[in-house]
Write a protein that holds these residues in place. Sequence first.
Motif, PDB file in Angstrom:
ATOM      1  N   ILE A 178       0.847  -1.185   0.000  1.00 29.95           N
ATOM      2  CA  ILE A 178       0.000   0.000   0.000  1.00 29.95           C
ATOM      3  C   ILE A 178       0.880   1.230   0.000  1.00 29.95           C
ATOM      4  N   LYS A 179       0.577   2.119  -0.936  1.00 29.14           N
ATOM      5  CA  LYS A 179       1.429   3.288  -1.097  1.00 29.14           C
ATOM      6  C   LYS A 179       0.546   4.529  -1.032  1.00 29.14           C
ATOM      7  N   VAL A 180       0.750   5.367  -0.022  1.00 34.32           N
ATOM      8  CA  VAL A 180      -0.024   6.604   0.065  1.00 34.32           C
ATOM      9  C   VAL A 180       0.678   7.655  -0.800  1.00 34.32           C
ATOM     10  N   LEU A 181       0.084   7.939  -1.951  1.00 30.72           N
ATOM     11  CA  LEU A 181       0.690   8.875  -2.903  1.00 30.72           C
ATOM     12  C   LEU A 181       0.613  10.300  -2.401  1.00 30.72           C
ATOM     13  N   HIS A 182      -0.519  10.594  -1.794  1.00 33.57           N
ATOM     14  CA  HIS A 182      -0.717  11.961  -1.334  1.00 33.57           C
ATOM     15  C   HIS A 182      -1.712  11.926  -0.188  1.00 33.57           C
ATOM     16  N   SER A 183      -1.450  12.747   0.831  1.00 34.60           N
ATOM     17  CA  SER A 183      -2.437  12.853   1.891  1.00 34.60           C
ATOM     18  C   SER A 183      -2.578  14.314   2.279  1.00 34.60           C
ATOM     19  N   GLY A 184      -3.739  14.684   2.745  1.00 30.98           N
ATOM     20  CA  GLY A 184      -3.939  16.078   3.103  1.00 30.98           C
ATOM     21  C   GLY A 184      -5.228  16.278   3.860  1.00 30.98           C
ATOM     22  N   VAL A 185      -5.399  17.518   4.323  1.00 28.80           N
ATOM     23  CA  VAL A 185      -6.569  17.869   5.108  1.00 28.80           C
ATOM     24  C   VAL A 185      -7.552  18.620   4.227  1.00 28.80           C
ATOM     25  N   GLY A 186      -8.851  18.304   4.366  1.00 30.96           N
ATOM     26  CA  GLY A 186      -9.871  19.041   3.627  1.00 30.96           C
ATOM     27  C   GLY A 186     -10.644  18.159   2.678  1.00 30.96           C
ATOM     28  N   ALA A 187     -11.617  18.776   2.019  1.00 24.33           N
ATOM     29  CA  ALA A 187     -12.486  18.034   1.112  1.00 24.33           C
ATOM     30  C   ALA A 187     -11.680  17.408  -0.017  1.00 24.33           C
ATOM     31  N   ILE A 188     -12.258  16.379  -0.642  1.00 24.02           N
ATOM     32  CA  ILE A 188     -11.634  15.754  -1.803  1.00 24.02           C
ATOM     33  C   ILE A 188     -11.864  16.671  -3.003  1.00 24.02           C
ATOM     34  N   THR A 189     -10.779  17.126  -3.616  1.00 15.73           N
ATOM     35  CA  THR A 189     -10.891  18.121  -4.684  1.00 15.73           C
ATOM     36  C   THR A 189     -10.742  17.471  -6.060  1.00 15.73           C
TER      37      THR A 189
END
Length: 614
Positions: A441-452
Motif C-alpha cells: 500500500i502506497k499513500v501517494l498523497h495525503s492532506g486535510v480538507g475536502a476531496i478536490t
Amino acid sequence: MKGFVPPPRLTLSTEPLPITREITITEGISVKDLAEKLGIRAKDLIARLLARGVFATINQTLDQELAGDMARQFGADAKVITFEEQLMQDTGPAQSAEQAAETMQARPPVVTIMGHVDHGKTTLLDSIREANVAGGEAGGITQHIGAYKVRIADTNSPAYGREIAFIDTPGHEAFTRMRARGAKVTDIVVLVVAADDGVMPQTLEAMDHAKAANVPIIVAVNKIDKPDALPDRVKKQLADRGLMPEDWGGNTVFVDVSAKQKTNLNLLLEMICLVADLQEVKSNPDRPASGTVLEAKLDRGRGPVATVLIQSGTLKIGDAFVAGNIFGRVRAMFDDRGKALEQASPSTPVEILGAEGLPAAGDQFVVAERERAHEISEYRTMKAREAQLAKTSRVSLEGLSEQIKAAGIKELPIILKGDVQGSVEVLSDLLTKLSNEKVKIKVLHSGVGAITETDVLLASASNAIIIGFNVRPERKAHDLAEQEKVDIRLHSIIYELQDEIKRAMAGLLEPVIREAYHGRAEVRETFRIPKVGTIAGCFMQDGLIKRDDEVRLLRDNVVVFKGKVGSLRRFKDDVNEVRNGQECGIGISGYGDIKVGDVIEGFVTERIAQEVFA
Ligand code: GDP
C-alpha cells in the motif's frame, strides 16, 4: 502472398477457414485495406460482414475486434497495433535498438513550475522569459500560448546558448490534468518555495504530484531578497520530507533565487540543463513530428488555434496531422513571440493554424500521410463515445480483490484526505503498515480538507483510489470521479476503513455495501419548533431527497452528523420527496445543531453483488 489459401467463392456461409498466416493491422483499418492485407476481394469481405449483420462500405473503418474476427474468418491471425505504433514502423528509420539510440539527439528540457500560491511561480516564469529571449531578438510581443522557449542569453554562463522550454501554466493541477490524459510532457519540475513563508500545503501537494509522475524536482528557494527570508529552514523542511539537498549529502538540487530581483536565475537555468543532461533528455528530430496539445482555442479570425509542444520529429508547414480525433493540416505556425515559423523542432511550443476542430489539452498530436490521418480521425471520433463509456479498467477496491485472486496486482496507490492533520497522519501510517508480501500500500498523497478535483485527477493519472475520512468530495470532484471512474471510499470509523482495505487485500471484498447518492440541499434558514426540534429551511441544489433517506450533515465539506430524515415538508405538507430546485423543510432525527450554510445530503446504502472490473 506466401501460404495463402484461396478465399471461398462469394457465399454467405460463415464457416471460418483454418488459420494459416498472420497479418498486422492498425486500429481503424478500412474494409478496403483489410481485404488487401488478407489478399481477398473487398466484395467478399463486405459479404462476410453482411452475414454477420454488419452493413459496411468499402471505405468504412472497422473496429479492432471485428477486423480481427474477419481476418480469422479468412484464415489469418491479426495482430492489432495502434496508429502510433504503425507510424513508428513506417517512418522510424532505425531498425535496431542501437541504431535507434544513434538517431536520438539531445533536445531542450521541458520544465513545469509548481509551488504554493504566492510563492512566486508567475514572477519566476516572467523574469526568466524577459531575461532570455528566444532566438536572441528582444522587443517582440509576448504571446501567452501555454508554453515558451528561452535561449540562455548570458555569455558568461557555461550553458550559454542552450534552450529550455517552460510550460506557462504553473501549478500541479494542469500538470496532472495532462498526465490523467496520458500525456507526459514535463521532464523536470521546478518547485518554488518562498523563503519567507516556507513549506506550505500546496508545496507538499506539488511534491507528491511530481513524485507520482516520476519527474525529477529542482527546488527554487525564492524571495531571498526579503529580510525575513530563511532559506535554510526551507532546506530543512524539505529534507525532512525526502528532498535532501546536495550539499547535505542528498541528490536534490536547491537554488536560492529572487524572481523579483532576477538573482541567480542563470544558476537555476544551468542547473536545469545539468539535470536534463543526467536524465538524457533526447528525441529524434529527423522524423515526422509528434507531440502533445497544450491548449486549443477558437479564434474569430483564424479558426481553431492549437498550441502543441513538439516532442519528437520536426513539424513543417503543409504537414497533415491528427490531434486526438481532430484532423488538420498545418497552414501556418507561430512561436511564443508570434513569429511565423517554417518548421519546429523537438521541445518547441508552437501555435498551429489548420486544425479542423478543437482538440483537447493533453491530446496526442501526430503527423501522418493525409489520407491516413483523415481515416484515423474519423475512426477515433466514432470510438470516442464508446471509449468514454468503457473506462472501467481503473483500480477499485472490488477490482483489487479480483486482481489479487488472479495474482496480478502488486501495489495499491491511495490518496488520503481527512478532516484533521492528526487523523490523516495516523491513517497514513496505519494503511502503509497493512502492506503485506502480496500487496504494497502506497499513500501517494495525503492532506486535510475536502476531496478536490485535483485529488481525483491525481488518482486518475496514477490509477489510485481515494479515501475520504470524515470528508466528502466537492461537487465537481464527485462528478469528475464518476466520469473518470475513480473509486472514492468514504469512512468515518478507522476500524471499518482498515477492515475494508484488509478484506480487499485478502481478495474477500464481496458483496459490498455501497452508498447511492440521492441529492443535496443547502440550509438557508433554521427554525426551532417546540417538541419537534430544529427544522432546516432548505433549497435543493441537486438530485432529490426522499422521506426515508439516510442523510449526512456537512459543514464546509466535513461530515458533522450522519442519521435519518426525521421530517420532510413542502410548504405545510408532508411529502415523500423533494427535488432539485425546490424549497423544503428538513428535520434530522435526533439532531438539532443545524446551521445556515450547512448542506444536507440524502443517500441510501444498498447491498450489491461484487462487480467484476476488467
Ligand atoms: P504565484 O502565485 O506563485 O504565481 O506568485 P506570484 O508570482 O504571483 O508572486 C506573488 C507575490 O510575490 C507577488 O506580489 C510578487 O511580486 C512577489 N514575489 C515574487 N517573487 C518575489 C521575490 O523574489 N522577491 C520578493 N520580494 N517578492 C516576490
